[in-house]
Every structure is written in structure tokens, then in C-alpha cells.
Design an enzyme around this catalytic site. Structure first.
Site, mmCIF file in Angstrom:
data_model
loop_
_atom_site.group_PDB
_atom_site.id
_atom_site.type_symbol
_atom_site.label_atom_id
_atom_site.label_comp_id
_atom_site.label_asym_id
_atom_site.label_seq_id
_atom_site.Cartn_x
_atom_site.Cartn_y
_atom_site.Cartn_z
ATOM 1 N N ASP A 469 1.142 -1.025 0.047
ATOM 2 C CA ASP A 469 0.083 0.064 -0.045
ATOM 3 C C ASP A 469 0.637 1.207 -0.289
ATOM 4 O OD1 ASP A 469 -2.641 -1.072 0.572
ATOM 5 O OD2 ASP A 469 -2.201 -1.720 2.047
ATOM 6 N N ASP A 776 -4.075 -3.085 5.617
ATOM 7 C CA ASP A 776 -4.757 -2.588 6.333
ATOM 8 C C ASP A 776 -6.267 -2.896 7.042
ATOM 9 O OD1 ASP A 776 -6.046 -0.668 4.638
ATOM 10 O OD2 ASP A 776 -4.300 1.005 5.761
ATOM 11 N N ASP A 780 -8.895 -5.860 2.084
ATOM 12 C CA ASP A 780 -7.899 -6.834 2.385
ATOM 13 C C ASP A 780 -7.204 -8.163 2.203
ATOM 14 O OD1 ASP A 780 -6.815 -4.019 1.185
ATOM 15 O OD2 ASP A 780 -5.923 -3.746 2.626
#
Length: 1042
Positions: A469, A776, A780
Site C-alpha cells: 500500500d 490494512d 484486503d
């Protein structure tokens, strides 16, 4: 009769006013207490009578059985004097005795567990329970130490009883279950019995007793090691269960450990949170909970105040947000009861442990075959009269030899053969994996990485691609508003130029369309902001620069509908209505380019509305792209005034509904800066140098993502971005063949959804990559589970993401991901070092004993000596070599394939050189040692034993570096290695010089010690020379590949 919820609850739970200060009020309180006791006693008496008579099948007082199960009383509470301090401001009385009188924690908890709406209504509903638990839906509990202590005293703490941890004696017994150990003990017992019978207790216990002591020493060291690792794993497990939750106490939002949540707490819930205790829904929007872990039902459960206000501990929030009132904690919840019966100990083997067990089994079979041949040769030589005792006489003389002597001799031979098996079987390999994993886990915890799945340590060493990310991982996640545009005009710091009606709309769009909050103790104190980093940045900007008053907004408006933010839509919306006003307004906030498509008009700073034509839209798109090119996250605000035809009425207040998404008017744009983390560029370069490719997957637009990727070093400024940067929608629409061809070239995927991330992971794995993924959010979870290694974020990560991951990055820093990569490679490297060290000992010991047994009929190394060597190899050697820390050279190599052989050609080269040298030297001592040194056979055998052990000590240094010739580089940093080597040498001196009868040795002179050390030290130059010899990359033994 007053049947309001609070009064109804008060009658049942004895909420009579307990007033201090005036004697009349005290007497009144006592009278009501007495009245309650009378009623309560009557009900207890009735229950006892019915229970007794039911056994005798007698019916009595049928009318009483038809009575209500509760007694309703009208309680008139006298108005308080101004000086009376008994009121706490929380809508309930204070208990002067500090306890919750007549509140049954199990009864309250049962209502929630059974989802009993009828009982809940009978107790006054949620308001009644709130009053009973002396809390406030908005302000929470007092939260001081006294308040928390009395709540824990009455209702218990939010912890659950765990099965007792395995004690040290458990591991002792486990070690004794080893078949080889049991066989050795049987042989030792036979040897002990025959020895005492033949030589008496004073002299006869040495052989058998020595084996028993040596066995207990090996067992104790193994048990201590396993016990320590068990305690460490338990500690890490406790750390992983310590979840942080947000509660409101004394009107202040604060973060506490899940273990410190108490009954009466008001807890904030958002997407991805684990519900920390059983409780009731207070307020919120679109709240859905996944209760599959508790009920087995896979469909999310809608939670609201009207139909289903019950929230179960252990469930996960999958949508919406809200607050809950905690009614039961710890063992009074279903989750607590279930967790108390679960043992955290896991006997699951990691892939590397499974491979090593197969290697151990293969080597053990070879050792068993050699030991069997040695036993056969010894027995044949003994029974054919080719062996002699200490005095030079034949040991076996047919019928003249006593049966006890025969049994004693055979037992000694059998013990020698079994001991050869002990040395041959590399039992230290699984132990070495356990030690290195445990050590790595402990060190990784200090390096901000908490391992939840042991095998992830190994797998990470083979990772070829890391999908990461952006927000919080590559960046600091400390966001601030840097740019503010209204229409096509950038607004400076002077907010006075903006029309008041525009500012009011911004207040509404920021303060009411948010999951964050603002707390300010008084007008002079600095406000505290909570929520996601983006929410906190916008709230801080609105309060500090625009002058927004959050409390005034909440008092002035009712929220009708809410659409919560999620990573797919990338926007959130709210419909609101002002108090005493019939007009309804809609506010949207989200990704600028997506909000812009929903708008047909735009506000100017003076309050005028301008239609968005093609030219205006192009200009606004250029503004958005310009902010994105400067690494700013662009957020847009839009508004619409609804008419009566839109169908919104008061009955829908607080419920989920469809909010208008078209015909909006653009309020303005803000640009939020989230700077890159220091050191992230070096970390990315380190990964690329190690053959690990970094792919950034983000929800930001292409321009922001590209700018950040260049700043972090994932992209080069002169790089062709056509193939390196794609959008999630574009990647999703590729054909399977196109995705397969493109996936290796892609470095950045912008505007991606969690499903795009999952698709990327699946595509990479199909191409043979070992993929690590950071995540997070709740969405996901599929990608984290699909990846070879899932890495969740410890700060911003939701509990759903953490539970789906293998490793939790505690500081959300990409540099910590690189640290995990180093440790993964270090684990694999340390295991290879130990394999090389142990196989060298195995080969040398087997060949020496076999050749000596066949040629001379005796083995030069006794059972006790071989057990000592086994202890050096298995435990001390594993400790020394398995605790090497990562070095820079590990990141200079390409990733190791998970199917590549454990024993490489380089290792075979090193093993062969050292083993051949040791065999040559020790066989020379076996056959020529007496004449070379001019000593007796017993001293010669001691020389062989001493040289053999010292060779292993010197070879331990060689094993530190598989390829590098300088084996001493960095040795001063590993104090444990130096300490173990020093301890081994000291113990060896003790074995030879002091424990002569125990170890069957003779004292050596200084010259003999020097000779032993000199012979052993030659292994260093041999190791240096051998590492100059090149080897082929093709595996030498494909048999050991799997």
C-alpha cells in the site's frame, strides 16, 4: 403509574435514590431498601416452596404462579437541593457503597446472548440498561480508577481463563518419549545391573551410570530449550490478542486495551473492528456484523436499535459504524467461554521443519544401517573369540564364560550401536529450526514485526515480489491540508473572503459527513481529533482554519441517512435536516475525480452557483491533476438541497437509505499532503538489489500514485510509464493472457479496489512468484490470505486484516517490511549453516566407528562420549549457529526458491572437505596413535575423543560463513556464539581431566593437548582453501531436493 423505561428498570434493579447529606433522605433510602428486601424475600420464599413441593407433585398457590415475574413500584424522586452532590450528571444515582446493588451480571449478559428482545423491553430497553449500569450514551462512564475498579469487582474483567501452560516437567516427559533415549536407558540399566553385580557398587556403576547421567543431561537441555520457546510463543500470543479499542469516558474519546474494557463502557465501532465484549447498539449507521466465528452463520447481521440491538463479542464489523454499550465482559460472554477452552499451543510444522524431518529420516536410516552393521560385526567378533578384555584374555570362552558376563558384553555392544544411531540421527535439525524461528520472532518483535504464523518467517526469505500500500506504509500517514480551492479559485489563508453561506455548507459537509470526532474540554483547551488520518486532517483544518464548531453542528442537525466510506466507492455521503426546519440537504465527500462526475454545478467563493460546462470541467480536472502531481491527495466536497419530491420524511431518521448521487453542486477541493517516510527510498532500493520487485497498489489517482512512486524510488523519472503504471479498472479489464504478459512490467496500480489487489496476487502466483502483500483494510483480507505472506498494519490495520495476515507490521513502516525480508533470509541461511555443521559430524563419526568396529572389534568413542558429542551438535551447536543476526550480504543474493535443495553444492563441498580431513586424522590416530605418541590404548582413545570434539569446535567457526572466506567477520556481535564455544571448551576440559571414570578418559599432558588443538586448528586453513574451489549451480543430489 409511571411506566417510563428508566422507572421500569429502576423498579426491577432497585434504582431507589440513595441520597446522602440530609437525615430525612437517608431514612427514605433505608425505607425503600427495606421494601425491596421484603419483596425480594417473598419471591425467594415462593421459589423455594414451589421447588420443594414440585418433588411431591403438590400444586399450591396457583394464583401466585400466574403473577408477573417482577414487581412494579412507583418511585417518586425528590428534587435535589443545589448543594447536594449526590448527582453524578450521568442520569443515575451514585452507589454510596461503591457497588451495583442487585444487578445480576449473568442475567444482563443472558439477554444479549439469547437476543431476548422481550426481556430487554421489560427492563426498560436500552435506556433502562444504560441507567442500571450507571453510564451515559454520550459521555460514557466516569472512567476514574475507583469507577473502573468497582465495575471490575462486580462484573469481572475482560479477560478469560486459559488452559494452564505446559510446565517444565511436561517437556521432560516429552523428551523421554524419544525411542532412542528409551533404548539407551534400557541398555544403561542392564549395564548398571551387570556392572554392580560383577564389580560391586563402588566400581560397577560407572559405565551404566555414566550413560544415565549423559542421557538426563541431553534430556534436560532439550526440555529447557523447548520450555523457554513455549513461554516465548505464549508471550507473543498474548501480545497479538492485545487489541486496542476506542471508548468514551468522562465525555472524552480515548484508546484502551481490550483487556481494560469494562461493563458500562461506550465503545466506538467501525469497519474491520472486532467487537470487544457483549453489548447493545446505541447509535450509528449501516452497522453490519459478521458473527460466523460465533454462530456459524456466514451472512452479515444488520444491527440497529429497533429490531436487533445485540452485539456479540468476537464478531467483526463488516460495514458501517456506531457505538455500543458493553453489558458483559470476559467469562460472562460467549467468546470468553469459547476462548477459555482453546489451547494456543500449536504443533503445526512449518514447511522447512517438514523438509528437515524428511532429511532427518533419510539420514537416520543410513545411520541405523551403519549401526546394525557395527552391532553384527561386534557380536560376530565377540562370539568367535576375537575380542580381549583389559588383561589381554579372550572375553568369550564358550561355556566357561558366565552368563552375566555375556549379557554385560552384549549390552555394552548394543549400547554402542544405539549410541551410533543417536549420533547419526540429526535430531538437532528440527530443534535448530525451532530455535532460529523463536530467536527470529523475538528479534523481529523488537524490529516492529509481530509474527502470527511461523512459516511466514521462512516463506518471506523466498519472496520475489512485495505488493505494498501507499498510505501509512510508504508515507508517514500524517496528513495536513495544503491546498483549498473553491471553483476555479485557490483560497488563501484569508477565509473572510469566502461567503458565510459557503463556510456553513463546508461545516456541514465536514462535521456531519465524518466518522471522526472532536473533543475539547473547554474553550481554552486545544481540541483533540480522532478518526482516520484523512478524517483528522480535514477536521483539524475545518476547526482550526475555518472556525467550525462541532458541538453546535450536532445540536443543530439531525442525520437522516448515511452511506459510509469504503475502498470500492471511495466516497461517503450523508443526508441531514436542521432542527425545526423541513429542508433536507445531502453532502458527499470523496475522491475528487469521482465526486466531480456527480456534479453539474459549482459554487464560487462569493456564494454564486456556476454550471459546469466542458471548459469548466476541464479546468477543474487540471486543478485536480496539478495537486496530484505534487503528491497531494485530492478530496472533493459536494452538496445538494433536496425538495419534498425526494421522499425523505421523519420516519427514516437514522436509517440506511439511498442518497442522491447526481445533480450535485461542487463545494470545493482540498489537497492533503502525506509525506514519504524517511528511509523508504533506501529500503526500496535494497529490495530491488536483492531481486525483490516492489509494486505499489493504491486507491489514489494515477497522478498522485506516480508522483509518490517516483519519490519513493519505485519508478524512475525517465521511465516509460505506459506499461509501468495502470489503473485498477484497466488491469481488471485485461484478458487473462494480457494480464499474464503485463503483470511483471507493472510497478504501480492506481485507483485500485481490494479485488484488483487480489487479482494481481493471483496472477503473480500463477507465474511462479512468491508474493508478500501489505494490507490494512477489511476488504484486503482476501488478498492477505491469498498471498504467500500477508503483512497487515499494526496502527491503521483493522482486526479483520490482522487476523488474515501472517505478520503484523507494528509501526506501519515499509522499512520494517524489508527487515522482515532480511530475517526470512537469515532463518534459511542459519538452518543451512547448522545442516553443514551437523552433517560433517555425522559423516565423520559414522565412518570412524564403522571402520574401527570392523577392523579392531571395538569402537574408539564410547556411548557417553558420543552422547556428549551429540549434545554439542544438537543443542549447543543449534544455539550458536541459529542465533546469527541478518547481515548485509543476505540482501546481495537473489531470492531462494522454495523447492531448491536444502543442501547446496557449496555445502556439499564444505562438508566433504572437513569430513575427509577428520576421518583421515582420526583413523590415523586409531591405528598409529599409540606408536606416534607412545601411549597406552586408553590414552589413545582419549586423544581421538578430544581431537574429534575440538575439530567440531573449530569447524563451528567455518560453518558461520558458507561462501565467505573470512569466517570471523562480525563474530564480536554474536556474544552467544562466543559464549557457547567457550563453554564447550571448558566442559571438554572437565570431561577429559576431571571426569575420567564418567567419560572413560585419561588425563592428557600439555603436549598432548597442544597436539589435539593443532590438529583441529588445521580445519581453518582447509576451509579457507576449499572455498576458493568453484562449484556447479546444478544440484548435486536431487534426492534431497524435496
Amino acid at each position: 403509574m409511571d411506566r417510563s423505561p428508566i422507572n421500569c428498570a429502576a423498579t426491577i434493579f432497585d434504582l431507589g435514590t440513595n441520597i446522602s447529606g440530609e437525615s430525612s433522605n437517608q431514612r427514605s433510602a433505608k425505607r425503600w431498601q427495606k421494601a425491596f428486601n421484603v419483596i425480594y424475600s417473598c419471591r425467594v420464599m415462593q421459589s423455594l416452596v414451589n421447588k420443594i413441593l414440585s418433588h411431591q407433585k403438590i400444586e399450591i398457590l396457583p394464583a401466585m404462579s400466574r403473577c408477573p415475574s417482577y414487581t412494579s413500584l412507583y418511585v417518586h424522586i425528590q428534587p435535589q437541593d443545589d448543594g447536594d452532590d449526590s448527582s453524578d450528571g450521568y442520569g443515575s444515582r451514585k452507589n454510596n457503597d461503591g457497588l451495583f446493588l442487585h444487578v445480576d451480571p449473568r442475567a444482563v449478559g443472558k439477554i444479549v446472548r439469547d437476543k431476548d428482545m422481550e426481556s430487554l423491553h421489560r427492563l426498560g430497553g436500552i435506556q433502562g440498561i444504560t441507567a442500571v449500569l450507571e453510564t451515559d450514551a454520550e459521555r460514557g462512564i466516569h472512567g476514574n480508577a475507583e469507577d473502573l475498579n468497582r465495575r471490575q469487582e462486580v462484573f469481572g474483567s475482560n479477560t478469560y481463563k486459559k488452559p494452564p501452560a505446559k510446565n517444565f516437567f511436561y517437556f521432560i516427559l516429552e523428551a523421554f518419549k524419544d525411542q532412542i533415549i528409551l533404548i539407551l536407558l534400557v541398555c544403561a540399566a542392564l549395564s548398571l545391573g551387570f556392572g554392580i553385580k560383577e564389580h560391586g557398587l563402588k566400581e560397577g556403576w560407572y559405565d551404566g551410570g555414566s550413560i544415565i547421567i549423559a542421557v538426563f543431561l541431553v534430556v534436560s537441555v532439550t526440555a529447557i530449550s523447548n520450555f523457554r520457546q513455549s513461554k516465548q510463543f505464549l508471550k507473543l500470543s498474548n501480545n497479538s490478542n492485545d487489541i486496542k479499542v476506542y471508548v468514551v469516558r468522562d465525555n472524552r474519546r480515548q484508546q484502551v486495551s481490550i483487556f481494560n474494557v469494562v461493563v458500562g463502557d461506550v465503545v466506538f465501532l467501525k469497519i474491520g473492528d472486532q467487537i470487544p465484549a457483549d453489548g447493545l447498539f446505541l447509535s450509528g449507521h449501516s452497522l453490519q456484523a459478521d458473527e460466523s466465528s460465533m454462530t456459524g452463520e456466514s451472512d452479515p447481521v444488520n444491527t440497529n436499535a429497533d429490531n436487533n440491538p445485540f452485539l456479540i463479542s468476537g464478531a467483526k464489523v463488516v460495514d458501517g459504524y456506531g457505538t455500543m454499550l458493553v453489558t458483559s465482559v470476559g467469562m460472562n460472554t460467549m467468546w470468553g467461554e469459547m476462548m477459555s477452552s482453546i489451547n494456543d499451543d500449536s504443533n503445526e510444522q512449518t514447511p522447512l521443519q517438514a523438509r528437515l524431518n524428511r532429511l532427518t529420516s533419510y539420514i537416520g536410516k543410513v545411520g541405523l544401517g551403519v549401526a546394525f552393521l557395527v552391532l553384527v560385526v561386534l557380536l560376530v567378533r565377540y562370539f568367535t573369540g576375537n575380542t580381549q578384555d583389559k588383561n589381554g584374555n579372550r572375553e568369550f570362552n564358550g561355556k566357561k564364560t558366565k552368563i552375566e558376563e555375556v549379557f554385560n558384553s552384549v549390552a555394552t555392544m548394543f549400547a554402542a550401536a544405539v549410541t551410533i544411531v543417536v549420533v547419526a540421527i540429526p535430531e538437532g535439525l528440527p530443534l535448530a529450526v525451532t530455535l532460529t524461528l523463536a530467536y527470529s520472532m523475538k528479534r523481529m518483535m523488537a524490529d516492529q514485526a509481530m509474527v502470527r504464523n511461523l512459516s511466514a518467517c521462512e516463506t518471506m526469505g523466498s519472496a520475489t515480489t512485495i505488493c505494498t500500500d501507499k498510505t501509512g506504509t510508504l508515507t508517514l500517514n500524517k496528513m495536513t491540508v495544503k491546498k483549498f480551492w473553491i471553483g476555479e479559485e485557490e483560497v488563501s489563508k484569508d477565509i473572510s473572503l469566502v461567503a458565510p453561506e459557503i463556510l456553513q455548507l463546508f461545516y456541514e459537509g465536514v462535521g456531519l459527513n465524518t466518522s471522526g470526532s472532536v473533543y475539547q474540554a473547554n474553550s481554552a483547551s486545544f481540541p483533540e481529533f480522532s478518526g482516520s488520518p484523512t478524517e483528522k486532517a480535514i477536521l483539524s483544518w475545518a476547526v482550526m482554519e475555518l472556525g467550525m464548531d462541532m458541538e453546535e453542528l450536532k445540536r443543530s442537525y439531525n442525520i437522516l441517512h448515511v452511506e459510509t466510506f469504503n475502498s470500492e466507492k471511495k466516497r461517503s455521503g450523508v443526508s441531514i435536516r436542521k432542527q425545526r426546519n423541513e429542508s433536507t440537504q445531502v453532502h458527499w465527500k470523496g475522491a475528487a475525480e469521482m465526486i466531480l462526475t456527480m456534479c453539474s454545478n459549482s459554487y464560487e467563493s462569493d456564494g454564486t452557483i456556476k454550471p459546469i460546462n466542458r471548459q469548466t470541467r476541464t479546468k477543474l480536472e487540471q486543478i485536480i491533476e496539478g495537486m496530484a502531481a505534487h503528491s497531494l491527495r485530492c478530496i472533493a466536497f459536494a452538496h445538494k438541497q433536496l425538495t419534498e419530491e425526494d421522499g425523505i420524511n421523519d420516519d427514516n431518521v437514522g436509517k440506511v437509505g439511498k442518497i442522491t448521487e447526481d445533480g450535485l453542486t461542487l463545494l470545493g477541493l482540498v489537497g492533503i499532503k502525506d509525506p514519504c517516510r524517511p528511509g523508504v527510498r533506501m529500503a526500496v532500493e535494497a529490495c530491488e538489489g536483492a531481486g525483490v520487485h516492489i509494486k505499489m497498489i493504491t486507491g489514489d489517482n494515477v497522478f498522485t500514485a506516480t508522483a509518490i512512486a517516483i519519490e519513493c524510488g519505485i519508478l524512475r523519472a525517465d521511465q516509460d510509464l505506459k506499461e509501468a503504471v495502470v489503473e485498477g479498472r484497466q488491469f481488471r479489464n485485461f484478458s487473462i493472457q494480457e494480464r499474464t504478459e503485463m503483470v511483471d512490467k507493472i510497478s504501480v496500480m492506481a485507483r485500485s479496489s481490494p479485488l484488483d489487489k487480489l487479482l494481481m496476487v493471483q496472477c503473480l502466483k500463477e507465474k511462479g512468484h512468491v508474493v508478500a502483500v501489505t494490507g490494512d483494510g477489511t476488504n484486503d483480507a482476501p488478498a492477505l490470505k491469498e498471498a504467500n505472506v500477508g503483512l497487515s498494519m499494526g496502527i491503521q490495520g483493522t482486526e479483520v486484516a490482522k487476523e488474515s495476515s501472517d505478520i503484523v507490521i507494528l509501526d506501519d513502516n515499509f522499512s520494517s517490511v524489508v527487515t522482515v525480508l532480511k530475517w526470512g533470509r537469515c532463518v534459511y541461511s542459519n538452518i543451512q549453516k547448522f545442516i553443514q555443521f551437523q552433517l560433517t559430524v555425522n559423516v565423520a563419526a559414522l565412518v570412524i566407528n564403522f571402520v574401527a568396529a570392523v577392523s579392531a572389534g571395538k569402537v574408539p568413542l564410547t556411548a557417553v562420549q558420543l552422547l556428549w558429542v551429540n549434545l554439542i551438535m544438537d543443542t549447543l551447536g543449534a544455539l550458536a549457529l541459529a542465533t546469527e543476526r541478518p547481515t548485509k550480504e543476505l540482501m546481495d543474493k537473489k531470492p531462494v526458491g522454495r523447492t531448491e535443495p536444502l543442501i547446496t553444492n557449496i555445502m556439499w563441498r564444505n562438508i566433504a572437505a572437513q569430513a575427509l580431513y577428520q576421518i583421515a586424522v582420526l583413523l590415523t590416530l586409531q591405528f598409529k596413535g599409540q606408536s606416534i605418541f607412545g601411549v597406552a590404548e586408553r590414552v589413545r582413545n582419549t586423544l581421538i575423543f578430544n581431537t574429534f570434539v575440538l575439530c567440531q569446535v573449530f569447524n563451528e567457526f567455518n560453518a558461520r560463513k558458507l561462501e565467505k572466506r573470512n569466517v570471523f567477520n562480525g563474530i564480536h556481535k554474536n556474544r552467544l556464539f562466543i559464549g557457547i564455544v567457550a563453554m564447550t571448551i571448558v566442559l571438554q576440559v572437565v570431561m577429559v581431566e576431571l571426569l575420567k571414570k564418567f567419560a572413560n578418559t585419561e588425563r592428557l599432558s600439555w603436549g598432548q593437548w597442544g597436539a589435539c588443538i593443532g590438529i583441529a586448528a588445521v580445519s581453518w586453513p582447509i576451509g579457507w582453501v576449499v572455498k576458493c574451489i568453484p562449484v556447479s549451480e546444478k544440484p548435486f543430489l536431487s534426492l534431497l531436493k524435496h
